[in-house]
Design a protein around this motif. Structure first.
Motif, PDB file in Angstrom:
ATOM      1  N   ASP A 229       6.081  12.088   1.988  1.00 44.84           N
ATOM      2  CA  ASP A 229       6.267  13.052   2.529  1.00 44.84           C
ATOM      3  C   ASP A 229       5.919  13.387   4.031  1.00 44.84           C
ATOM      4  OD1 ASP A 229       3.638  12.502   2.538  1.00 44.84           O
ATOM      5  OD2 ASP A 229       2.907  14.154   1.293  1.00 44.84           O
ATOM      6  N   VAL A 230       5.884  14.587   4.453  1.00 45.66           N
ATOM      7  CA  VAL A 230       5.835  14.598   5.984  1.00 45.66           C
ATOM      8  C   VAL A 230       4.413  13.809   6.552  1.00 45.66           C
ATOM      9  CG1 VAL A 230       7.060  16.794   6.320  1.00 45.66           C
ATOM     10  CG2 VAL A 230       4.593  16.805   5.917  1.00 45.66           C
ATOM     11  N   LEU A 231       3.546  13.609   5.597  1.00 47.76           N
ATOM     12  CA  LEU A 231       2.140  13.153   6.121  1.00 47.76           C
ATOM     13  C   LEU A 231       2.211  11.588   6.019  1.00 47.76           C
ATOM     14  CD1 LEU A 231      -0.558  15.522   4.441  1.00 47.76           C
ATOM     15  CD2 LEU A 231       0.366  15.329   6.840  1.00 47.76           C
ATOM     16  N   ARG A 232       3.393  11.068   5.552  1.00 43.55           N
ATOM     17  CA  ARG A 232       3.546   9.460   5.209  1.00 43.55           C
ATOM     18  C   ARG A 232       3.102   8.870   6.929  1.00 43.55           C
ATOM     19  NH1 ARG A 232       9.450   7.168   5.376  1.00 43.55           N
ATOM     20  NH2 ARG A 232       9.286   7.955   7.405  1.00 43.55           N
ATOM     21  N   ALA A 233       3.404   9.394   7.832  1.00 42.09           N
ATOM     22  CA  ALA A 233       3.182   8.736   9.151  1.00 42.09           C
ATOM     23  C   ALA A 233       1.750   8.513   9.453  1.00 42.09           C
ATOM     24  CB  ALA A 233       3.972   9.096  10.367  1.00 42.09           C
ATOM     25  N   SER A 234       1.186   9.786   9.226  1.00 42.54           N
ATOM     26  CA  SER A 234      -0.316   9.624   9.297  1.00 42.54           C
ATOM     27  C   SER A 234      -1.197   8.867   8.387  1.00 42.54           C
ATOM     28  CB  SER A 234      -0.780  11.109   9.672  1.00 42.54           C
ATOM     29  OG  SER A 234      -0.752  11.722   8.168  1.00 42.54           O
TER      30      SER A 234
ATOM     31  N   THR B 224       8.191   4.369   1.368  1.00 34.50           N
ATOM     32  CA  THR B 224       6.942   4.774   0.699  1.00 34.50           C
ATOM     33  C   THR B 224       5.954   4.055   0.426  1.00 34.50           C
ATOM     34  OG1 THR B 224       7.703   3.953  -1.486  1.00 34.50           O
ATOM     35  CG2 THR B 224       8.467   6.152  -1.039  1.00 34.50           C
ATOM     36  N   VAL B 225       5.954   2.764   1.169  1.00 35.67           N
ATOM     37  CA  VAL B 225       4.884   1.848   1.216  1.00 35.67           C
ATOM     38  C   VAL B 225       4.773   1.158   2.603  1.00 35.67           C
ATOM     39  CG1 VAL B 225       4.883   1.434  -1.518  1.00 35.67           C
ATOM     40  CG2 VAL B 225       6.231  -0.058   0.190  1.00 35.67           C
ATOM     41  N   VAL B 226       3.785   0.569   2.699  1.00 33.61           N
ATOM     42  CA  VAL B 226       3.421  -0.436   3.937  1.00 33.61           C
ATOM     43  C   VAL B 226       3.172  -1.843   3.401  1.00 33.61           C
ATOM     44  CG1 VAL B 226       1.972  -1.050   5.798  1.00 33.61           C
ATOM     45  CG2 VAL B 226       2.672   1.386   5.460  1.00 33.61           C
ATOM     46  N   THR B 227       3.721  -2.816   3.841  1.00 31.96           N
ATOM     47  CA  THR B 227       3.457  -4.214   3.017  1.00 31.96           C
ATOM     48  C   THR B 227       3.055  -5.086   4.371  1.00 31.96           C
ATOM     49  OG1 THR B 227       5.532  -5.166   3.411  1.00 31.96           O
ATOM     50  CG2 THR B 227       5.223  -3.931   1.384  1.00 31.96           C
ATOM     51  N   PHE B 228       2.094  -5.875   4.003  1.00 27.81           N
ATOM     52  CA  PHE B 228       1.829  -6.984   4.963  1.00 27.81           C
ATOM     53  C   PHE B 228       1.009  -8.270   4.474  1.00 27.81           C
ATOM     54  CE2 PHE B 228      -1.667  -3.608   4.185  1.00 27.81           C
ATOM     55  CZ  PHE B 228      -2.714  -4.280   3.818  1.00 27.81           C
ATOM     56  N   ALA B 229       0.736  -9.354   5.184  1.00 27.64           N
ATOM     57  CA  ALA B 229      -0.113 -10.323   4.868  1.00 27.64           C
ATOM     58  C   ALA B 229      -1.223 -10.335   5.438  1.00 27.64           C
ATOM     59  CB  ALA B 229       0.945 -11.621   5.130  1.00 27.64           C
ATOM     60  N   LEU B 230      -2.092 -11.197   4.923  1.00 24.38           N
ATOM     61  CA  LEU B 230      -3.229 -11.472   5.464  1.00 24.38           C
ATOM     62  C   LEU B 230      -4.120 -12.649   4.928  1.00 24.38           C
ATOM     63  CD1 LEU B 230      -6.022  -9.035   3.568  1.00 24.38           C
ATOM     64  CD2 LEU B 230      -3.546  -9.217   2.919  1.00 24.38           C
TER      65      LEU B 230
ATOM     66  N   VAL C 171       0.980  -1.183  -0.084  1.00 20.58           N
ATOM     67  CA  VAL C 171      -0.194   0.078   0.066  1.00 20.58           C
ATOM     68  C   VAL C 171       0.981   1.042   0.154  1.00 20.58           C
ATOM     69  CG1 VAL C 171      -1.982   1.127   1.131  1.00 20.58           C
ATOM     70  CG2 VAL C 171      -1.699  -1.042   1.396  1.00 20.58           C
ATOM     71  N   SER C 172       0.762   2.003  -0.996  1.00 19.78           N
ATOM     72  CA  SER C 172       1.571   3.174  -1.106  1.00 19.78           C
ATOM     73  C   SER C 172       1.062   4.110  -0.146  1.00 19.78           C
ATOM     74  CB  SER C 172       1.206   4.087  -2.506  1.00 19.78           C
ATOM     75  OG  SER C 172       1.499   3.211  -3.571  1.00 19.78           O
ATOM     76  N   THR C 173       2.199   4.996   0.785  1.00 17.06           N
ATOM     77  CA  THR C 173       1.993   5.977   1.699  1.00 17.06           C
ATOM     78  C   THR C 173       2.749   7.309   1.219  1.00 17.06           C
ATOM     79  OG1 THR C 173       3.934   5.094   2.650  1.00 17.06           O
ATOM     80  CG2 THR C 173       2.184   4.183   3.547  1.00 17.06           C
ATOM     81  N   GLY C 174       3.320   7.330   0.126  1.00 18.70           N
ATOM     82  CA  GLY C 174       4.279   8.489  -0.220  1.00 18.70           C
ATOM     83  C   GLY C 174       5.367   8.761   0.785  1.00 18.70           C
TER      84      GLY C 174
ATOM     85  N   ALA D  12     -10.963   4.212   1.262  1.00 20.09           N
ATOM     86  CA  ALA D  12     -10.102   5.122   2.062  1.00 20.09           C
ATOM     87  C   ALA D  12      -9.313   5.843   1.286  1.00 20.09           C
ATOM     88  CB  ALA D  12      -9.365   4.533   3.155  1.00 20.09           C
ATOM     89  N   ASN D  13      -9.394   5.893  -0.086  1.00 21.77           N
ATOM     90  CA  ASN D  13      -8.399   6.412  -1.108  1.00 21.77           C
ATOM     91  C   ASN D  13      -6.852   5.885  -1.195  1.00 21.77           C
ATOM     92  OD1 ASN D  13     -10.365   7.614  -2.687  1.00 21.77           O
ATOM     93  ND2 ASN D  13     -10.300   9.193  -0.735  1.00 21.77           N
ATOM     94  N   PHE D  14      -6.701   4.622  -0.579  1.00 17.02           N
ATOM     95  CA  PHE D  14      -5.207   4.167  -0.859  1.00 17.02           C
ATOM     96  C   PHE D  14      -5.171   3.392  -1.933  1.00 17.02           C
ATOM     97  CE2 PHE D  14      -5.693   4.941   3.805  1.00 17.02           C
ATOM     98  CZ  PHE D  14      -4.597   5.807   4.112  1.00 17.02           C
ATOM     99  N   LYS D  15      -3.879   3.399  -2.636  1.00 14.39           N
ATOM    100  CA  LYS D  15      -3.542   2.685  -3.768  1.00 14.39           C
ATOM    101  C   LYS D  15      -2.822   1.385  -3.225  1.00 14.39           C
ATOM    102  CE  LYS D  15      -1.144   2.599  -8.135  1.00 14.39           C
ATOM    103  NZ  LYS D  15       0.006   1.721  -8.204  1.00 14.39           N
ATOM    104  N   ALA D  16      -3.521   0.321  -3.692  1.00 20.35           N
ATOM    105  CA  ALA D  16      -2.754  -1.113  -3.049  1.00 20.35           C
ATOM    106  C   ALA D  16      -2.698  -2.167  -4.151  1.00 20.35           C
ATOM    107  CB  ALA D  16      -3.745  -1.888  -2.080  1.00 20.35           C
ATOM    108  N   THR D  17      -1.616  -2.743  -4.149  1.00 19.80           N
ATOM    109  CA  THR D  17      -1.184  -3.730  -5.238  1.00 19.80           C
ATOM    110  C   THR D  17      -1.177  -5.190  -4.276  1.00 19.80           C
ATOM    111  OG1 THR D  17       0.488  -2.364  -6.523  1.00 19.80           O
ATOM    112  CG2 THR D  17       0.665  -4.736  -6.632  1.00 19.80           C
ATOM    113  N   THR D  18      -2.021  -6.136  -4.617  1.00 20.45           N
ATOM    114  CA  THR D  18      -2.065  -7.146  -3.927  1.00 20.45           C
ATOM    115  C   THR D  18      -2.049  -8.629  -4.745  1.00 20.45           C
ATOM    116  OG1 THR D  18      -4.725  -7.251  -4.492  1.00 20.45           O
ATOM    117  CG2 THR D  18      -3.842  -6.155  -2.688  1.00 20.45           C
ATOM    118  N   ARG D  19      -1.678  -9.659  -4.285  1.00 19.75           N
ATOM    119  CA  ARG D  19      -1.566 -10.942  -4.794  1.00 19.75           C
ATOM    120  C   ARG D  19      -2.264 -11.948  -3.777  1.00 19.75           C
ATOM    121  NH1 ARG D  19       3.396  -9.279  -4.090  1.00 19.75           N
ATOM    122  NH2 ARG D  19       3.732  -8.798  -6.308  1.00 19.75           N
ATOM    123  N   ARG D  20      -2.651 -13.047  -4.313  1.00 14.17           N
ATOM    124  CA  ARG D  20      -3.106 -14.009  -3.426  1.00 14.17           C
ATOM    125  C   ARG D  20      -2.764 -15.337  -3.805  1.00 14.17           C
ATOM    126  NH1 ARG D  20      -9.545 -15.260  -2.294  1.00 14.17           N
ATOM    127  NH2 ARG D  20      -9.149 -17.121  -0.812  1.00 14.17           N
TER     128      ARG D  20
END
Length: 179
Positions: free
Chosen positions: A40-45, A69-75, A35-38, A90-98
């Motif tokens: 910039d200074v708003l990355r943490a939020s 610039t991204v957060v990665t996780f499994a689910l 998931v892209s976070t950017g 929530a307007n987040f751009k995510a690249t996923t795979r299953r």
């Protein structure tokens, strides 16, 4: 002199478990998201908002990694559609795979096994699997790989660590969740 021969022939007594790899566990039907976070200074939020969005959607995640610039996780694979919908809303751009699998290599004390990470990575590469994420703890190394290469990866890992079939436990995420 006869006493020395008797001592040499006596069996070695071991009081604690061997420190080598003793088990492999495989969890099937795992998904992975980037998931892209950017940056910039708003990355943490944004990172916090991603986690709040998934929590509100009741989507548990693991193997979380926060990059520049991204957060990665499994689910769980079965939660992927719900996660994608929540992140998109929530307007987040995510690249996923299953269709991934999580292989956990277990040892009594990973800290004492020099070179074990290289042996694990080499075995997985030899099986033709891509390594998407890793995690570790005091007694395991977890590797998120292509699900269709799990059997081949298990075979190379069993060979590398001299394990028989009884050392392998396979399950599906939904079975684990229900337990």
């Amino acid at each position: 002199m006869a006493e020395q021969t008797a001592q040499a022939a006596s069996p070695k007594i071991v009081f604690e478990r061997e420190r080598g790899v003793y088990a492999l566990e495989v969890l099937h039907d795992i998904a992975h998201a980037v998931v892209s976070t950017g940056d910039d200074v708003l990355r943490a939020s944004r990172q916090i908002h991603i986690f709040r969005t998934l929590t509100d959607a009741d989507v548990p995640i693991f193997l979380v990694k926060m990059h520049r610039t991204v957060v990665t996780f499994a689910l769980a694979g079965s939660d992927l559609a719900k996660a994608q919908e929540a992140l998109e809303t929530a307007n987040f751009k995510a690249t996923t795979r299953r269709d991934l699998a999580l292989i956990a290599v277990r040892a009594a004390s990973m800290r004492d096994l020099h070179g074990v990470m290289v042996e694990i990575a080499d075995s997985i590469a030899e099986a033709g699997a891509r390594l998407y994420e890793t995690g570790d703890s005091h007694n395991s190394v977890q590797c998120l790989i292509d699900g269709d290469r799990a059997a081949a990866s298990l075979a190379t890992l069993r060979e590398k660590f001299h394990l028989d079939a009884n050392a392998v436990k396979e399950s599906h995420f939904e079975e684990e969740r229900a337990a």
